[in-house]
Design a protein around this motif. Structure first.
Motif, PDB file in Angstrom:
ATOM      1  N   ALA A  57       8.177  -5.569  -5.461  1.00 33.65           N
ATOM      2  CA  ALA A  57       9.236  -4.738  -6.045  1.00 33.65           C
ATOM      3  C   ALA A  57      10.636  -5.198  -5.638  1.00 33.65           C
ATOM      4  N   PRO A  58      10.970  -6.452  -5.926  1.00 35.31           N
ATOM      5  CA  PRO A  58      12.334  -6.887  -5.616  1.00 35.31           C
ATOM      6  C   PRO A  58      13.343  -6.106  -6.453  1.00 35.31           C
ATOM      7  N   LEU A  59      14.569  -6.013  -5.941  1.00 36.99           N
ATOM      8  CA  LEU A  59      15.619  -5.317  -6.684  1.00 36.99           C
ATOM      9  C   LEU A  59      16.069  -6.218  -7.837  1.00 36.99           C
ATOM     10  N   ILE A  60      15.643  -5.877  -9.045  1.00 35.88           N
ATOM     11  CA  ILE A  60      16.002  -6.682 -10.223  1.00 35.88           C
ATOM     12  C   ILE A  60      16.581  -5.763 -11.295  1.00 35.88           C
ATOM     13  N   VAL A  61      17.280  -6.366 -12.252  1.00 34.27           N
ATOM     14  CA  VAL A  61      17.729  -5.596 -13.409  1.00 34.27           C
ATOM     15  C   VAL A  61      16.521  -5.423 -14.326  1.00 34.27           C
ATOM     16  N   GLU A  92      16.078   7.983  -9.687  1.00 34.43           N
ATOM     17  CA  GLU A  92      16.967   7.001  -9.061  1.00 34.43           C
ATOM     18  C   GLU A  92      16.270   6.259  -7.934  1.00 34.43           C
ATOM     19  N   GLY A  93      16.441   4.937  -7.892  1.00 36.55           N
ATOM     20  CA  GLY A  93      15.837   4.165  -6.799  1.00 36.55           C
ATOM     21  C   GLY A  93      16.119   2.690  -6.928  1.00 36.55           C
ATOM     22  N   ARG A  94      15.088   1.872  -6.662  1.00 38.08           N
ATOM     23  CA  ARG A  94      15.244   0.421  -6.739  1.00 38.08           C
ATOM     24  C   ARG A  94      14.367  -0.184  -7.832  1.00 38.08           C
ATOM     25  N   ASP A  95      13.331   0.562  -8.249  1.00 32.22           N
ATOM     26  CA  ASP A  95      12.316   0.003  -9.155  1.00 32.22           C
ATOM     27  C   ASP A  95      11.935   1.013 -10.239  1.00 32.22           C
ATOM     28  N   GLN A  96      12.820   1.959 -10.512  1.00 29.69           N
ATOM     29  CA  GLN A  96      12.429   3.038 -11.435  1.00 29.69           C
ATOM     30  C   GLN A  96      12.295   2.538 -12.874  1.00 29.69           C
ATOM     31  N   GLY A  97      13.213   1.659 -13.302  1.00 26.83           N
ATOM     32  CA  GLY A  97      13.132   1.143 -14.670  1.00 26.83           C
ATOM     33  C   GLY A  97      12.191  -0.039 -14.800  1.00 26.83           C
ATOM     34  N   SER A  98      11.969  -0.760 -13.699  1.00 30.30           N
ATOM     35  CA  SER A  98      11.133  -1.964 -13.767  1.00 30.30           C
ATOM     36  C   SER A  98       9.661  -1.650 -13.576  1.00 30.30           C
ATOM     37  N   VAL A  99       9.337  -0.720 -12.665  1.00 33.57           N
ATOM     38  CA  VAL A  99       7.939  -0.484 -12.277  1.00 33.57           C
ATOM     39  C   VAL A  99       7.470   0.938 -12.606  1.00 33.57           C
ATOM     40  N   VAL A 100       8.248   1.928 -12.207  1.00 32.67           N
ATOM     41  CA  VAL A 100       7.724   3.309 -12.236  1.00 32.67           C
ATOM     42  C   VAL A 100       7.755   3.887 -13.648  1.00 32.67           C
ATOM     43  N   PHE A 101       8.892   3.747 -14.334  1.00 31.32           N
ATOM     44  CA  PHE A 101       9.010   4.297 -15.697  1.00 31.32           C
ATOM     45  C   PHE A 101       9.513   3.208 -16.653  1.00 31.32           C
ATOM     46  N   PRO A 102       8.685   2.157 -16.898  1.00 28.34           N
ATOM     47  CA  PRO A 102       9.170   1.051 -17.743  1.00 28.34           C
ATOM     48  C   PRO A 102       9.481   1.482 -19.179  1.00 28.34           C
ATOM     49  N   GLY A 141       0.818  -1.220   0.000  1.00 27.95           N
ATOM     50  CA  GLY A 141       0.000   0.000   0.000  1.00 27.95           C
ATOM     51  C   GLY A 141       0.848   1.264   0.000  1.00 27.95           C
ATOM     52  N   VAL A 142       2.004   1.190   0.639  1.00 26.85           N
ATOM     53  CA  VAL A 142       2.932   2.327   0.652  1.00 26.85           C
ATOM     54  C   VAL A 142       3.508   2.521  -0.748  1.00 26.85           C
ATOM     55  N   ARG A 143       3.936   1.412  -1.353  1.00 26.11           N
ATOM     56  CA  ARG A 143       4.553   1.513  -2.684  1.00 26.11           C
ATOM     57  C   ARG A 143       3.556   2.039  -3.720  1.00 26.11           C
ATOM     58  N   ASN A 144       2.293   1.533  -3.672  1.00 30.10           N
ATOM     59  CA  ASN A 144       1.308   1.990  -4.661  1.00 30.10           C
ATOM     60  C   ASN A 144       1.179   3.505  -4.646  1.00 30.10           C
ATOM     61  N   GLU A 145       1.058   4.078  -3.445  1.00 31.02           N
ATOM     62  CA  GLU A 145       0.913   5.530  -3.311  1.00 31.02           C
ATOM     63  C   GLU A 145       2.152   6.247  -3.837  1.00 31.02           C
ATOM     64  N   VAL A 179       4.601   5.173  -5.821  1.00 25.61           N
ATOM     65  CA  VAL A 179       4.835   5.006  -7.261  1.00 25.61           C
ATOM     66  C   VAL A 179       3.983   6.018  -8.041  1.00 25.61           C
ATOM     67  N   ALA A 180       2.716   6.168  -7.655  1.00 23.29           N
ATOM     68  CA  ALA A 180       1.846   7.134  -8.340  1.00 23.29           C
ATOM     69  C   ALA A 180       2.403   8.555  -8.173  1.00 23.29           C
ATOM     70  N   HIS A 181       2.873   8.851  -6.974  1.00 20.57           N
ATOM     71  CA  HIS A 181       3.432  10.170  -6.676  1.00 20.57           C
ATOM     72  C   HIS A 181       4.691  10.409  -7.523  1.00 20.57           C
ATOM     73  N   GLN A 182       5.529   9.369  -7.662  1.00 23.80           N
ATOM     74  CA  GLN A 182       6.761   9.500  -8.460  1.00 23.80           C
ATOM     75  C   GLN A 182       6.431   9.760  -9.932  1.00 23.80           C
ATOM     76  N   ARG A 183       5.395   9.096 -10.439  1.00 19.53           N
ATOM     77  CA  ARG A 183       5.018   9.332 -11.847  1.00 19.53           C
ATOM     78  C   ARG A 183       4.512  10.759 -12.039  1.00 19.53           C
ATOM     79  N   ARG A 184       3.769  11.266 -11.049  1.00 17.44           N
ATOM     80  CA  ARG A 184       3.283  12.653 -11.151  1.00 17.44           C
ATOM     81  C   ARG A 184       4.458  13.622 -11.141  1.00 17.44           C
ATOM     82  N   ILE A 185       5.385  13.423 -10.210  1.00 10.38           N
ATOM     83  CA  ILE A 185       6.538  14.335 -10.119  1.00 10.38           C
ATOM     84  C   ILE A 185       7.375  14.237 -11.402  1.00 10.38           C
ATOM     85  N   GLY A 186       7.589  12.999 -11.891  1.00 12.40           N
ATOM     86  CA  GLY A 186       8.370  12.812 -13.116  1.00 12.40           C
ATOM     87  C   GLY A 186       7.760  13.570 -14.279  1.00 12.40           C
TER      88      GLY A 186
END
Ligand code: DC
Length: 230
Positions: free
Chosen positions: A195-199, A133-143, A107-111, A113-120
């Protein structure tokens, strides 16, 4: 233009992301700061970190503000919680430790992630681009980012960098203790269910173990220019 940089602690990604943003004349988005601000709010409101519903409700309720600055001003990000500056408060050892318990909560990540997309989107509109920059920016937030990177380094090199930072901050901890923390944290980050840390798919991987920061930034800037020649 959206550029993502992910990787584990000590890979050099924060400094590299800030300096790459300067070099490209675009904004730098520090998403770890947002997880840290949420954790600080939980500590201040004395929320039980095992209560995931309460944490999700909290993150919906609070206002996390980031002032990402402008290219050329040194890249200092200022962080605000409900309008009050918390830039320094979110860097304490207590917040660092507790953030690793708050960040995996869905629930924390969902909120956030949405906030990061708005700021981006806002930074792309206002400044023309962002290095996120983070742990999931290329995998989840900005694929669909224009360029995606994953920075890594050997556990020993990351422990040495982290140990030097902590010693400079006056903390008394041995290199062996830091190495143990890094290896333990890595296992948890890479194997966690959410959101595991993945390439990320299509990310370019750079092992920064034997490199200094200037060489890392040069390499990243060259890869971005190959994709987006100006
Ligand atoms: O990069 P940092 O040390 O400021 O990150 C703080 C914590 O937040 C760390 O436990 C990893 C987590 N984090 C995350 O889960 N996802 C992100 N996009 C950024 C950070």
């Amino acid at each position: 233009m959206i550029v993502t940089i992910d990787g584990p602690a000590g890979s050099g990604k924060s400094t590299a992301a800030r300096r790459l943003a300067e070099r490209l004349g675009i904004a730098y988005l520090d998403t770890g700061a947002m997880y840290r601000a949420a954790t600080l709010a939980a500590i201040r409101r004395r929320i039980d970190l095992a209560d995931h519903q309460a944490l999700a409700d909290l993150v919906r309720d609070i206002d996390i503000g980031l002032d990402c600055g402008r290219p050329g001003d040194g890249g200092q990000t200022r962080v605000f919680l409900d309008g009050l500056e918390v830039t320094r408060d979110i860097r304490s050892a207590e917040v660092s430790e507790k953030t690793s318990r708050v960040a995996p909560v869905p629930g924390v990540r969902n909120e956030l992630v949405a906030h990061q997309r708005r700021i981006g989107a806002e930074l792309v509109r206002a400044i023309g681009g962002v290095v996120s920059e983070g742990r999931d920016q290329g995998s989840v937030v900005f694929p669909d980012a224009d360029a995606k990177f994953f920075l890594d380094a050997s556990p020993e090199v990351r422990a040495r960098r982290r140990h030097q930072e902590m010693a400079a901050d006056g903390e008394t901890i041995t290199y062996e203790q830091v190495l143990h923390q890094i290896v333990t944290r890595d296992g948890a980050d890479r194997s966690r269910a959410v959101a595991p840390l993945i390439v990320p798919d299509n990310a370019q991987v750079l092992d920064t173990s034997g490199m200094d920061i200037d060489a890392v930034v040069d390499w990243l800037a060259d890869r971005v220019r190959e994709k987006r020649p100006r």
